[in-house]
Design a protein around this motif. Structure first.
Motif, short mmCIF file in Angstrom:
data_model
loop_
_atom_site.label_atom_id
_atom_site.label_comp_id
_atom_site.label_asym_id
_atom_site.label_seq_id
_atom_site.Cartn_x
_atom_site.Cartn_y
_atom_site.Cartn_z
N THR A 166 0.98 -1.27 -0.12
CA THR A 166 0.00 0.05 0.05
C THR A 166 0.82 1.34 -0.09
OG1 THR A 166 -1.72 -1.14 1.31
CG2 THR A 166 -1.95 1.03 1.16
N THR A 167 1.77 1.12 0.76
CA THR A 167 2.65 2.37 0.62
C THR A 167 3.69 2.45 -0.48
OG1 THR A 167 3.21 2.11 3.11
CG2 THR A 167 4.93 3.29 1.87
N GLU A 168 3.78 1.42 -1.20
CA GLU A 168 4.62 1.45 -2.64
C GLU A 168 3.47 2.22 -3.53
OE1 GLU A 168 7.88 -2.05 -2.76
OE2 GLU A 168 6.00 -2.23 -3.65
N ALA A 169 2.18 1.89 -3.57
CA ALA A 169 1.39 2.44 -4.34
C ALA A 169 1.17 3.87 -4.23
CB ALA A 169 -0.13 1.86 -4.09
N LEU A 170 1.18 4.50 -2.89
CA LEU A 170 1.09 5.86 -2.64
C LEU A 170 2.36 6.57 -3.24
CD1 LEU A 170 -0.47 8.07 -1.32
CD2 LEU A 170 0.80 7.69 0.69
N ILE A 171 3.67 5.79 -2.93
CA ILE A 171 4.78 6.48 -3.49
C ILE A 171 4.70 6.48 -5.20
CG2 ILE A 171 7.47 6.18 -4.02
CD1 ILE A 171 7.48 4.35 -1.52
N LEU A 172 4.22 5.64 -5.82
CA LEU A 172 4.14 5.68 -7.14
C LEU A 172 3.02 6.81 -7.58
CD1 LEU A 172 4.27 1.92 -8.01
CD2 LEU A 172 5.84 3.56 -8.91
N HIS A 173 2.05 6.97 -6.73
CA HIS A 173 1.10 7.99 -7.28
C HIS A 173 1.69 9.15 -7.08
CE1 HIS A 173 -2.59 10.29 -7.08
NE2 HIS A 173 -1.98 10.97 -6.17
N TYR A 174 2.70 9.52 -6.33
CA TYR A 174 3.38 10.77 -6.29
C TYR A 174 4.56 10.82 -7.24
CZ TYR A 174 0.96 13.02 -2.57
OH TYR A 174 -0.03 13.66 -1.45
N ASN A 175 5.18 9.80 -7.38
CA ASN A 175 6.27 9.63 -8.19
C ASN A 175 6.45 8.29 -9.22
OD1 ASN A 175 8.99 9.71 -9.23
ND2 ASN A 175 9.79 9.84 -7.18
N PRO A 176 5.62 8.85 -10.19
CA PRO A 176 5.49 7.53 -11.33
C PRO A 176 6.62 6.91 -11.67
CG PRO A 176 3.92 9.23 -11.57
CD PRO A 176 4.84 9.80 -10.70
N ASP A 177 7.70 7.66 -11.96
CA ASP A 177 9.08 7.18 -12.39
C ASP A 177 9.96 6.40 -11.42
OD1 ASP A 177 8.49 8.68 -14.69
OD2 ASP A 177 9.36 10.60 -13.88
N TRP A 178 9.45 6.25 -9.91
CA TRP A 178 10.10 5.29 -9.11
C TRP A 178 10.08 4.10 -9.69
CZ3 TRP A 178 8.01 2.39 -4.77
CH2 TRP A 178 8.75 2.07 -3.87
N ALA A 179 11.19 3.37 -9.72
CA ALA A 179 11.44 1.96 -10.24
C ALA A 179 11.78 0.91 -9.21
CB ALA A 179 12.86 2.08 -11.04
N GLY A 180 11.47 1.41 -7.78
CA GLY A 180 11.65 0.52 -6.75
C GLY A 180 10.66 -0.38 -6.29
N ALA A 181 9.46 -0.29 -6.88
CA ALA A 181 8.46 -1.14 -6.43
C ALA A 181 8.34 -2.58 -6.72
CB ALA A 181 7.12 -0.60 -6.93
N GLY A 182 7.72 -3.43 -5.94
CA GLY A 182 7.63 -4.80 -6.27
C GLY A 182 8.73 -5.83 -6.19
N GLY A 183 9.70 -5.53 -5.31
CA GLY A 183 10.86 -6.19 -5.12
C GLY A 183 10.42 -7.58 -4.35
N THR A 184 11.44 -8.58 -4.56
CA THR A 184 11.28 -9.74 -3.74
C THR A 184 12.41 -9.97 -2.71
OG1 THR A 184 12.58 -11.10 -5.48
CG2 THR A 184 10.07 -10.93 -5.99
N GLY A 185 13.45 -9.04 -2.96
CA GLY A 185 14.51 -9.20 -2.00
C GLY A 185 15.71 -10.31 -2.71
N LEU A 186 15.56 -10.72 -3.87
CA LEU A 186 16.26 -11.70 -4.12
C LEU A 186 16.95 -10.95 -5.65
CD1 LEU A 186 14.02 -14.80 -4.24
CD2 LEU A 186 15.78 -14.20 -2.54
N TYR A 187 18.42 -11.56 -5.87
CA TYR A 187 19.33 -10.57 -6.79
C TYR A 187 20.22 -11.74 -7.68
CZ TYR A 187 17.41 -6.54 -4.38
OH TYR A 187 16.74 -5.75 -3.92
#
Length: 273
Positions: A166-187
Motif C-alpha cells: 500500500t505504501t509503494e502504491a502511494l509512492i508511485l502516485h506521487y512519483n510514477p518514475d520510481w523504479a523500486g516497487a515490487g521487489g522480492t529481495g532476491l538478486y
C-alpha cells in the motif's frame, strides 16, 4: 504497480537513481531507517565470512549500518560513500555506539584506496545503484588474493494488501518514475556479475524477519527512500507524508507495525589464495 512476485528492474532503478540524492534525507535516514539486523552479522561470523582483525571496506556505506556492525565485531573498517551528509551522520552514530570507522568520500567504482589491502569488501543495500561491472572490478582490485566480497540487501517485502504494498502504491502516485516497487529481495544476477569479475566459490544466504516500525518511524523510513525525499521536492514530500500518515491510521492502526523484510546476500572469493 509491479507484480510483487517479480524482482524489481535493477537497471531501471539505477537509471532512476541518477536523479536521487540521499544526502537530502540524511536526518531521516540516520534516525528512522532500520539497519541490518544483528542476525546478519552473526551469520557472517558463523560462516567465517567476517572475522576479528580483518581489514574491511564497506562500499555505499551511507550512515554506516554495515560498517558499524563490522567494527563492533572488531574488524578494521573503511566506509566509502559519495554523500557527505550521510558520512557525517555515520560519524555521529559511531560515537554514540563507541566504535571507530574511517570514512572517505568516494564512489564504489573509484574508491581511491590502495590495491590488495582488504580482506573483506561489503556492499549493503546499494549494489543496484552502482555501475556494477566497474564496481566489481574495483572490489577485485581492493581485495587481497583469497579476499571475500559480500553483497547484501535488507528489503521490505510487498505482499498483497500489506503495509508495504500500500505504501509503494502511494509512492508511485506521487512519483510514477520510481523504479523500486515490487521487489522480492532476491538478486540472482549479482552472481553472474561476480563470476564475470573473477570471483569463485559463490554462495548465497537469506532469511526473513519482521522488522518493527512505529507509525512515525515508518513515515521517516519512507521519507528517506529514493522515491520520496531523495527525489521529490519538499512540498511534494510533505503532501506525501500527510497522506501516508492518514493511510496508516485508517488502514494499518497497529502501532508498532510488523513489516516483513528479507535479508539476502551473495558472496565469493577472489582467486589466488
Amino acid at each position: 504497480m509491479t507484480d510483487p512476485t517479480q524482482n524489481l528492474d535493477t537497471d531501471a532503478l539505477r537509471t532512476f537513481g541518477e536523479n536521487v540524492d540521499f544526502g537530502r534525507t540524511a536526518s531521516d535516514y540516520a534516525t528512522h531507517r532500520a539497519g541490518f539486523p544483528l542476525a546478519f552479522f552473526d551469520l557472517l561470523a558463523e560462516r567465517g565470512w567476517a572475522s576479528p582483525g580483518q581489514t574491511a571496506v564497506d562500499l555505499g556505506c551511507g550512515t554506516g549500518t554495515v560498517a558499524r556492525g563490522l567494527a563492533t565485531r572488531r574488524l578494521r573498517v573503511t566506509g566509502i560513500d559519495p554523500a557527505q551528509p550521510l558520512l557525517d551522520e555515520a560519524v555521529r552514530l559511531d560515537h554514540a555506539t563507541g566504535v571507530e570507522v574511517i570514512y572517505k568520500n568516494g564512489t564504489a567504482e573509484a574508491t581511491g584506496l590502495a590495491a590488495a589491502t582488504a580482506d573483506l569488501v561489503t556492499a549493503g543495500q546499494c549494489w543496484h545503484w552502482f555501475d556494477r561491472p566497474a564496481a566489481a572490478a574495483e572490489v577485485a582490485r581492493l581485495l587481497r588474493p583469497g579476499g571475500r566480497v559480500v553483497i547484501a540487501h535488507f528489503d521490505w517485502l510487498p505482499l498483497p494488501g500489506n503495509v508495504v504494498a500500500t505504501t509503494e502504491a502511494l509512492i508511485l502516485h506521487y512519483n510514477p518514475d520510481w523504479a523500486g516497487a515490487g521487489g522480492t529481495g532476491l538478486y540472482p544476477a549479482w552472481l553472474t556479475g561476480l563470476a564475470n569479475a573473477g570471483f569463485t566459490a559463490l554462495e548465497t544466504a537469506s532469511f526473513d524477519v519482521l522488522q518493527p516500525y512505529t507509525h512515525a518511524a515508518w513515515r521517516g523510513r519512507i521519507r528517506a527512500s529514493a522515491g520520496v525525499a531523495a527525489s521529490l521536492d519538499a512540498e511534494a514530500t510533505a503532501r506525501f507524508d500527510a497522506d501516508l500518515a492518514a493511510m496508516l491510521v485508517r488502514d494499518f492502526p497497529d502501532d508498532p507495525l510488523e513489516v516483513p523484510h528479507r535479508v539476502w546476500m551473495a558472496t565469493g572469493t577472489l582467486a589466488g589464495e
